[in-house]
Design a protein around this motif. Structure first.
Motif, PDB file in Angstrom:
ATOM      1  N   SER A   6       0.842  -1.197   0.000  1.00  0.00           N
ATOM      2  CA  SER A   6       0.000   0.000   0.000  1.00  0.00           C
ATOM      3  C   SER A   6       0.881   1.252   0.000  1.00  0.00           C
ATOM      4  N   PRO A   7       0.397   2.332  -0.588  1.00  0.00           N
ATOM      5  CA  PRO A   7       1.167   3.576  -0.586  1.00  0.00           C
ATOM      6  C   PRO A   7       1.578   4.005   0.832  1.00  0.00           C
ATOM      7  N   GLU A   8       0.682   3.824   1.789  1.00  0.00           N
ATOM      8  CA  GLU A   8       0.989   4.221   3.165  1.00  0.00           C
ATOM      9  C   GLU A   8       2.148   3.394   3.726  1.00  0.00           C
ATOM     10  N   ASP A   9       2.128   2.083   3.472  1.00  0.00           N
ATOM     11  CA  ASP A   9       3.199   1.217   3.970  1.00  0.00           C
ATOM     12  C   ASP A   9       4.535   1.571   3.316  1.00  0.00           C
ATOM     13  N   VAL A  10       4.514   1.850   2.028  1.00  0.00           N
ATOM     14  CA  VAL A  10       5.747   2.199   1.317  1.00  0.00           C
ATOM     15  C   VAL A  10       6.283   3.533   1.832  1.00  0.00           C
ATOM     16  N   LEU A  11       5.424   4.535   1.963  1.00  0.00           N
ATOM     17  CA  LEU A  11       5.889   5.833   2.473  1.00  0.00           C
ATOM     18  C   LEU A  11       6.370   5.731   3.917  1.00  0.00           C
ATOM     19  N   GLN A  12       5.709   4.926   4.723  1.00  0.00           N
ATOM     20  CA  GLN A  12       6.150   4.739   6.109  1.00  0.00           C
ATOM     21  C   GLN A  12       7.538   4.107   6.137  1.00  0.00           C
ATOM     22  N   ALA A  13       7.741   3.068   5.331  1.00  0.00           N
ATOM     23  CA  ALA A  13       9.045   2.407   5.275  1.00  0.00           C
ATOM     24  C   ALA A  13      10.114   3.358   4.759  1.00  0.00           C
ATOM     25  N   LEU A  14       9.784   4.127   3.741  1.00  0.00           N
ATOM     26  CA  LEU A  14      10.749   5.059   3.175  1.00  0.00           C
ATOM     27  C   LEU A  14      11.079   6.182   4.153  1.00  0.00           C
ATOM     28  N   THR A  15      10.094   6.630   4.908  1.00  0.00           N
ATOM     29  CA  THR A  15      10.348   7.654   5.933  1.00  0.00           C
ATOM     30  C   THR A  15      11.310   7.118   6.982  1.00  0.00           C
ATOM     31  N   GLN A  16      11.132   5.872   7.366  1.00  0.00           N
ATOM     32  CA  GLN A  16      12.044   5.269   8.343  1.00  0.00           C
ATOM     33  C   GLN A  16      13.461   5.188   7.776  1.00  0.00           C
ATOM     34  N   VAL A  17      13.584   4.771   6.527  1.00  0.00           N
ATOM     35  CA  VAL A  17      14.892   4.698   5.876  1.00  0.00           C
ATOM     36  C   VAL A  17      15.532   6.083   5.836  1.00  0.00           C
ATOM     37  N   ALA A  18      14.755   7.086   5.448  1.00  0.00           N
ATOM     38  CA  ALA A  18      15.286   8.453   5.355  1.00  0.00           C
ATOM     39  C   ALA A  18      15.767   8.952   6.716  1.00  0.00           C
ATOM     40  N   MET A  19      14.970   8.714   7.747  1.00  0.00           N
ATOM     41  CA  MET A  19      15.324   9.222   9.068  1.00  0.00           C
ATOM     42  C   MET A  19      16.536   8.506   9.659  1.00  0.00           C
ATOM     43  N   ARG A  37      22.515  12.877   8.944  1.00  0.00           N
ATOM     44  CA  ARG A  37      22.302  14.310   8.689  1.00  0.00           C
ATOM     45  C   ARG A  37      21.019  14.594   7.905  1.00  0.00           C
ATOM     46  N   THR A  38      19.998  13.750   8.101  1.00  0.00           N
ATOM     47  CA  THR A  38      18.719  13.911   7.400  1.00  0.00           C
ATOM     48  C   THR A  38      17.615  14.159   8.394  1.00  0.00           C
ATOM     49  N   GLU A  39      16.725  15.085   8.044  1.00  0.00           N
ATOM     50  CA  GLU A  39      15.547  15.350   8.872  1.00  0.00           C
ATOM     51  C   GLU A  39      14.353  15.646   7.971  1.00  0.00           C
ATOM     52  N   ALA A  40      13.173  15.364   8.500  1.00  0.00           N
ATOM     53  CA  ALA A  40      11.954  15.682   7.755  1.00  0.00           C
ATOM     54  C   ALA A  40      11.765  17.188   7.763  1.00  0.00           C
ATOM     55  N   LEU A  41      11.433  17.741   6.620  1.00  0.00           N
ATOM     56  CA  LEU A  41      11.227  19.177   6.502  1.00  0.00           C
ATOM     57  C   LEU A  41       9.746  19.512   6.487  1.00  0.00           C
ATOM     58  N   MET A  42       8.963  18.769   5.698  1.00  0.00           N
ATOM     59  CA  MET A  42       7.540  19.061   5.578  1.00  0.00           C
ATOM     60  C   MET A  42       6.818  17.833   5.037  1.00  0.00           C
ATOM     61  N   GLY A  43       5.552  17.698   5.404  1.00  0.00           N
ATOM     62  CA  GLY A  43       4.724  16.614   4.902  1.00  0.00           C
ATOM     63  C   GLY A  43       4.687  15.438   5.863  1.00  0.00           C
ATOM     64  N   THR A  44       3.761  14.520   5.585  1.00  0.00           N
ATOM     65  CA  THR A  44       3.594  13.327   6.399  1.00  0.00           C
ATOM     66  C   THR A  44       3.194  12.158   5.507  1.00  0.00           C
ATOM     67  N   VAL A  45       3.279  10.979   6.060  1.00  0.00           N
ATOM     68  CA  VAL A  45       2.820   9.788   5.348  1.00  0.00           C
ATOM     69  C   VAL A  45       1.338   9.934   5.017  1.00  0.00           C
ATOM     70  N   ASP A  46       0.563  10.487   5.958  1.00  0.00           N
ATOM     71  CA  ASP A  46      -0.888  10.639   5.750  1.00  0.00           C
ATOM     72  C   ASP A  46      -1.227  11.555   4.574  1.00  0.00           C
ATOM     73  N   THR A  47      -0.378  12.547   4.296  1.00  0.00           N
ATOM     74  CA  THR A  47      -0.644  13.445   3.171  1.00  0.00           C
ATOM     75  C   THR A  47      -0.141  12.869   1.847  1.00  0.00           C
ATOM     76  N   GLY A  48       0.641  11.788   1.916  1.00  0.00           N
ATOM     77  CA  GLY A  48       1.131  11.141   0.701  1.00  0.00           C
ATOM     78  C   GLY A  48       2.386  11.759   0.123  1.00  0.00           C
TER      79      GLY A  48
END
Length: 158
Positions: free
Chosen positions: A56-69, A73-84
């Motif tokens: 599912s798109p949510e599962d993929v974005l959640q996994a990718l967010t975890q990988v990114a974090m 030296r990486t941080e979330a700037l804007m947006g969420t998994v819920d917004t896609g």
């Protein structure tokens, strides 16, 4: 001559400080690139990868967010998994140059009835060349997703 050297050093230090401390214009960089078919799209100062997903798109974005974090030296700037869509900023180790990476889902049916598709766009903020670091980051994140995203090699074998 000494005064010129001190002035030049001051300008260089000021540039380094500016690069490190300049605020991000999150609304300007938190945008989805033009949707496109699965593939790799190199660009000056950046790289875009579009892949079919196997979850599912949510599962993929959640996994990718975890990988990114977990990326140094990486941080979330804007947006969420819920917004896609989520935009991350990753800074270079020595100079602290910021690069932006936006991950988003292209809804099903947007591109030739394909989808939903994962799109990852890495791009620089300063300069004209990123020396391939955005491509390497995007490809590393895709590799970390494993079977959640179809690799280009798998797609060609189909």
């Amino acid at each position: 001559m000494r005064m010129i050297m001190l002035l030049a050093l001051g300008v260089i230090v000021a540039a380094f400080v500016y690069v490190r401390l300049a605020p991000h214009d999150a609304t300007a960089v938190h945008v989805q690139a033009e949707p496109r078919a699965p593939g790799d799209y190199p660009a000056a100062g950046g790289f875009i990868a579009v892949r079919q997903i196997t979850a599912s798109p949510e599962d993929v974005l959640q996994a990718l967010t975890q990988v990114a974090m977990e990326t140094d030296r990486t941080e979330a700037l804007m947006g969420t998994v819920d917004t896609g869509m989520v935009t991350f900023v990753t800074r270079s180790k020595v100079m602290g140059f910021p690069d932006y990476t936006t991950v988003s889902i292209i809804p099903a049916g947007t591109i030739d009835n394909a989808g939903p598709l994962l799109m990852i766009e890495g791009r620089l903020r300063y300069g004209k060349s990123d020396l391939g670091v955005n491509k390497a980051r995007v490809e590393g994140w895709l590799a970390a997703l494993g079977p959640l995203a179809v690799s280009m090699d798998q797609d060609m074998a189909s």
